[in-house]
Design a protein around this motif. Sequence first.
Motif, PDB file in Angstrom:
ATOM      1  N   ILE A 144      25.175 -27.101  41.771  1.00 36.41           N
ATOM      2  CA  ILE A 144      25.949 -26.184  40.757  1.00 36.41           C
ATOM      3  C   ILE A 144      26.383 -25.032  41.404  1.00 36.41           C
ATOM      4  O   ILE A 144      27.024 -24.198  40.574  1.00 36.41           O
ATOM      5  CB  ILE A 144      24.770 -25.893  39.652  1.00 36.41           C
ATOM      6  N   ASN A 145      26.089 -24.592  42.640  1.00 34.25           N
ATOM      7  CA  ASN A 145      26.530 -23.343  43.156  1.00 34.25           C
ATOM      8  C   ASN A 145      26.669 -23.641  44.796  1.00 34.25           C
ATOM      9  O   ASN A 145      25.635 -24.247  45.093  1.00 34.25           O
ATOM     10  CB  ASN A 145      25.686 -22.248  42.549  1.00 34.25           C
ATOM     11  N   SER A 146      27.704 -22.761  45.364  1.00 33.19           N
ATOM     12  CA  SER A 146      27.457 -22.905  46.883  1.00 33.19           C
ATOM     13  C   SER A 146      28.276 -22.017  47.558  1.00 33.19           C
ATOM     14  O   SER A 146      28.954 -21.453  46.955  1.00 33.19           O
ATOM     15  CB  SER A 146      27.735 -24.474  47.161  1.00 33.19           C
ATOM     16  N   SER A 147      28.263 -21.855  48.830  1.00 34.89           N
ATOM     17  CA  SER A 147      29.192 -20.841  49.581  1.00 34.89           C
ATOM     18  C   SER A 147      29.186 -21.638  50.753  1.00 34.89           C
ATOM     19  O   SER A 147      28.427 -22.513  51.375  1.00 34.89           O
ATOM     20  CB  SER A 147      28.482 -19.461  49.894  1.00 34.89           C
ATOM     21  N   PHE A 148      30.673 -21.508  51.525  1.00 36.10           N
ATOM     22  CA  PHE A 148      30.744 -22.189  52.881  1.00 36.10           C
ATOM     23  C   PHE A 148      31.621 -21.424  53.711  1.00 36.10           C
ATOM     24  O   PHE A 148      31.914 -21.601  55.084  1.00 36.10           O
ATOM     25  CB  PHE A 148      31.521 -23.438  52.641  1.00 36.10           C
ATOM     26  N   ASN A 149      31.803 -19.944  53.278  1.00 31.09           N
ATOM     27  CA  ASN A 149      32.750 -19.082  54.325  1.00 31.09           C
ATOM     28  C   ASN A 149      31.679 -17.892  54.786  1.00 31.09           C
ATOM     29  O   ASN A 149      32.107 -16.903  55.113  1.00 31.09           O
ATOM     30  CB  ASN A 149      33.675 -18.374  53.297  1.00 31.09           C
ATOM     31  N   LYS A 150      30.550 -18.169  54.922  1.00 30.58           N
ATOM     32  CA  LYS A 150      29.345 -17.291  55.417  1.00 30.58           C
ATOM     33  C   LYS A 150      28.771 -17.500  56.631  1.00 30.58           C
ATOM     34  O   LYS A 150      28.934 -18.816  56.870  1.00 30.58           O
ATOM     35  CB  LYS A 150      28.504 -16.740  54.221  1.00 30.58           C
ATOM     36  N   THR A 151      28.121 -16.811  57.372  1.00 26.69           N
ATOM     37  CA  THR A 151      27.026 -17.234  58.322  1.00 26.69           C
ATOM     38  C   THR A 151      25.791 -17.791  57.843  1.00 26.69           C
ATOM     39  O   THR A 151      25.206 -18.766  58.519  1.00 26.69           O
ATOM     40  CB  THR A 151      27.036 -16.136  59.360  1.00 26.69           C
ATOM     41  N   LYS A 152      25.410 -17.350  56.702  1.00 24.63           N
ATOM     42  CA  LYS A 152      24.240 -17.880  55.988  1.00 24.63           C
ATOM     43  C   LYS A 152      24.568 -18.378  54.685  1.00 24.63           C
ATOM     44  O   LYS A 152      24.295 -17.845  53.795  1.00 24.63           O
ATOM     45  CB  LYS A 152      23.196 -16.743  55.950  1.00 24.63           C
ATOM     46  N   ASN A 153      25.042 -19.553  54.718  1.00 22.70           N
ATOM     47  CA  ASN A 153      25.573 -20.280  53.458  1.00 22.70           C
ATOM     48  C   ASN A 153      24.441 -20.901  52.824  1.00 22.70           C
ATOM     49  O   ASN A 153      23.214 -21.083  53.355  1.00 22.70           O
ATOM     50  CB  ASN A 153      26.667 -21.398  53.881  1.00 22.70           C
ATOM     51  N   TYR A 154      24.553 -21.271  51.612  1.00 20.79           N
ATOM     52  CA  TYR A 154      23.485 -21.591  50.482  1.00 20.79           C
ATOM     53  C   TYR A 154      24.160 -22.928  49.576  1.00 20.79           C
ATOM     54  O   TYR A 154      25.247 -22.828  49.369  1.00 20.79           O
ATOM     55  CB  TYR A 154      22.712 -20.655  49.922  1.00 20.79           C
ATOM     56  N   ILE A 155      23.247 -23.701  48.966  1.00 23.27           N
ATOM     57  CA  ILE A 155      23.831 -24.595  47.945  1.00 23.27           C
ATOM     58  C   ILE A 155      22.632 -24.459  46.985  1.00 23.27           C
ATOM     59  O   ILE A 155      21.405 -24.586  47.288  1.00 23.27           O
ATOM     60  CB  ILE A 155      23.945 -25.864  48.459  1.00 23.27           C
ATOM     61  N   VAL A 156      22.922 -24.499  45.668  1.00 27.17           N
ATOM     62  CA  VAL A 156      22.067 -24.612  44.483  1.00 27.17           C
ATOM     63  C   VAL A 156      22.265 -25.769  43.721  1.00 27.17           C
ATOM     64  O   VAL A 156      23.289 -26.251  43.427  1.00 27.17           O
ATOM     65  CB  VAL A 156      22.223 -23.296  43.632  1.00 27.17           C
ATOM     66  N   ILE A 157      20.969 -26.535  43.605  1.00 31.24           N
ATOM     67  CA  ILE A 157      21.026 -27.969  42.905  1.00 31.24           C
ATOM     68  C   ILE A 157      20.182 -27.696  41.619  1.00 31.24           C
ATOM     69  O   ILE A 157      19.408 -26.992  41.445  1.00 31.24           O
ATOM     70  CB  ILE A 157      20.713 -28.975  43.741  1.00 31.24           C
ATOM     71  N   ASP A 158      20.482 -28.617  40.608  1.00 33.30           N
ATOM     72  CA  ASP A 158      20.098 -28.529  39.330  1.00 33.30           C
ATOM     73  C   ASP A 158      18.584 -29.426  39.344  1.00 33.30           C
ATOM     74  O   ASP A 158      18.436 -29.947  38.211  1.00 33.30           O
ATOM     75  CB  ASP A 158      21.123 -29.226  38.382  1.00 33.30           C
ATOM     76  N   LYS A 159      17.945 -29.607  40.264  1.00 37.71           N
ATOM     77  CA  LYS A 159      16.713 -30.060  40.213  1.00 37.71           C
ATOM     78  C   LYS A 159      15.512 -29.212  40.877  1.00 37.71           C
ATOM     79  O   LYS A 159      15.851 -28.403  41.729  1.00 37.71           O
ATOM     80  CB  LYS A 159      16.489 -31.307  40.969  1.00 37.71           C
ATOM     81  N   GLY A 160      14.398 -29.028  40.095  1.00 43.94           N
ATOM     82  CA  GLY A 160      13.383 -28.074  40.493  1.00 43.94           C
ATOM     83  C   GLY A 160      11.743 -28.838  40.633  1.00 43.94           C
ATOM     84  O   GLY A 160      11.954 -30.087  40.816  1.00 43.94           O
ATOM     85  N   ALA A 161      11.104 -27.676  40.442  1.00 43.17           N
ATOM     86  CA  ALA A 161       9.523 -28.181  40.508  1.00 43.17           C
ATOM     87  C   ALA A 161       9.239 -28.942  39.446  1.00 43.17           C
ATOM     88  O   ALA A 161       8.171 -30.094  39.545  1.00 43.17           O
ATOM     89  CB  ALA A 161       8.737 -26.924  40.666  1.00 43.17           C
ATOM     90  N   THR A 162       9.829 -28.878  38.412  1.00 44.42           N
ATOM     91  CA  THR A 162       9.432 -29.878  37.475  1.00 44.42           C
ATOM     92  C   THR A 162       9.882 -31.316  37.402  1.00 44.42           C
ATOM     93  O   THR A 162       9.257 -32.215  37.059  1.00 44.42           O
ATOM     94  CB  THR A 162      10.187 -29.451  35.920  1.00 44.42           C
ATOM     95  N   GLU A 163      10.904 -31.483  38.434  1.00 46.58           N
ATOM     96  CA  GLU A 163      11.405 -32.915  38.783  1.00 46.58           C
ATOM     97  C   GLU A 163      10.449 -33.417  39.959  1.00 46.58           C
ATOM     98  O   GLU A 163      10.820 -34.284  40.900  1.00 46.58           O
ATOM     99  CB  GLU A 163      12.718 -32.873  39.313  1.00 46.58           C
ATOM    100  N   GLY A 164       9.661 -32.438  40.618  1.00 48.01           N
ATOM    101  CA  GLY A 164       8.863 -32.886  41.904  1.00 48.01           C
ATOM    102  C   GLY A 164       9.607 -32.168  43.251  1.00 48.01           C
ATOM    103  O   GLY A 164       8.928 -32.662  44.050  1.00 48.01           O
TER     104      GLY A 164
END
Length: 277
Positions: free
Chosen positions: A115-135
Amino acid sequence: MKEIIKLILKYHFTIIFILLEVLSFSLIVLHNNYQRTVFSGYTASFFGTISSVVTRVDDYFYLKVTNEKLVAENTELRNEIEKLKLLNRISNADTLWAPTDSADVDYVYKTAEMINSSFNKTKNYIVIDKGATEGIKPEMAVCSSEGVVGIIEKVSNRYARVLPLINTNLRISAKIKKNGYYGSLQWDGDDYRYSYLNDIPFHVDTEVGDTIVTSGFSSIFPEGEMIGFVESVNKETANFLTIKVKLATDFKRISDVYIIANTRKEEQQALGRENHE
């Protein structure tokens, strides 16, 4: 209504001319076989082109739905493969050592959507739509249909943040598929399409195009997950090669991923801690 009447009165000669042109064209087409045939051919071609364009647009909007279905099917197939591996071990093992629970597979796969991400930094990240409630938990592997994406870093109830391969803080164990030599894969913070495999001994035979996969020497990734292909080999250093790897995953266009949970992770890590005590 008055404005429409004024518009008609203002352009009535033009309107009459257009109507007469349309009438003349219609009479020519209706009363001449050749013109009617030509007109029918052009009409069919025109509407065929329009239909083709509409179909392509429709297919484009359904592409995401289709991709999600494929990811779900791929995840289900991977889970079935893990079950088959377990059954194969049971059938080949001594009955005294065979697992008693047929659901006790090594890895479990779950689908997720980015659902969100970056690819043009040195410390990129990605956010996904699953969390602790899905294990979902930290240090679970994340892959796409193309290859390795990264590792779960933080988790909330409904979301999780992924540390991708294109983050300079992430290092994973990788190996050359054809000969099994392994080293450490780490991004240099430059081009999101490439990473570097280090610590491969100088004498190892590797060449452009060789496949790089996960080594399986950690409690996170299964062995053999696709990482990329050798782009170039630097032999300038005395003891080790520096191998440039073209990543299989295109971080600019991934959307659906699957999360890999190692069901034996705690047991493996516990043994590792004992070795250090």
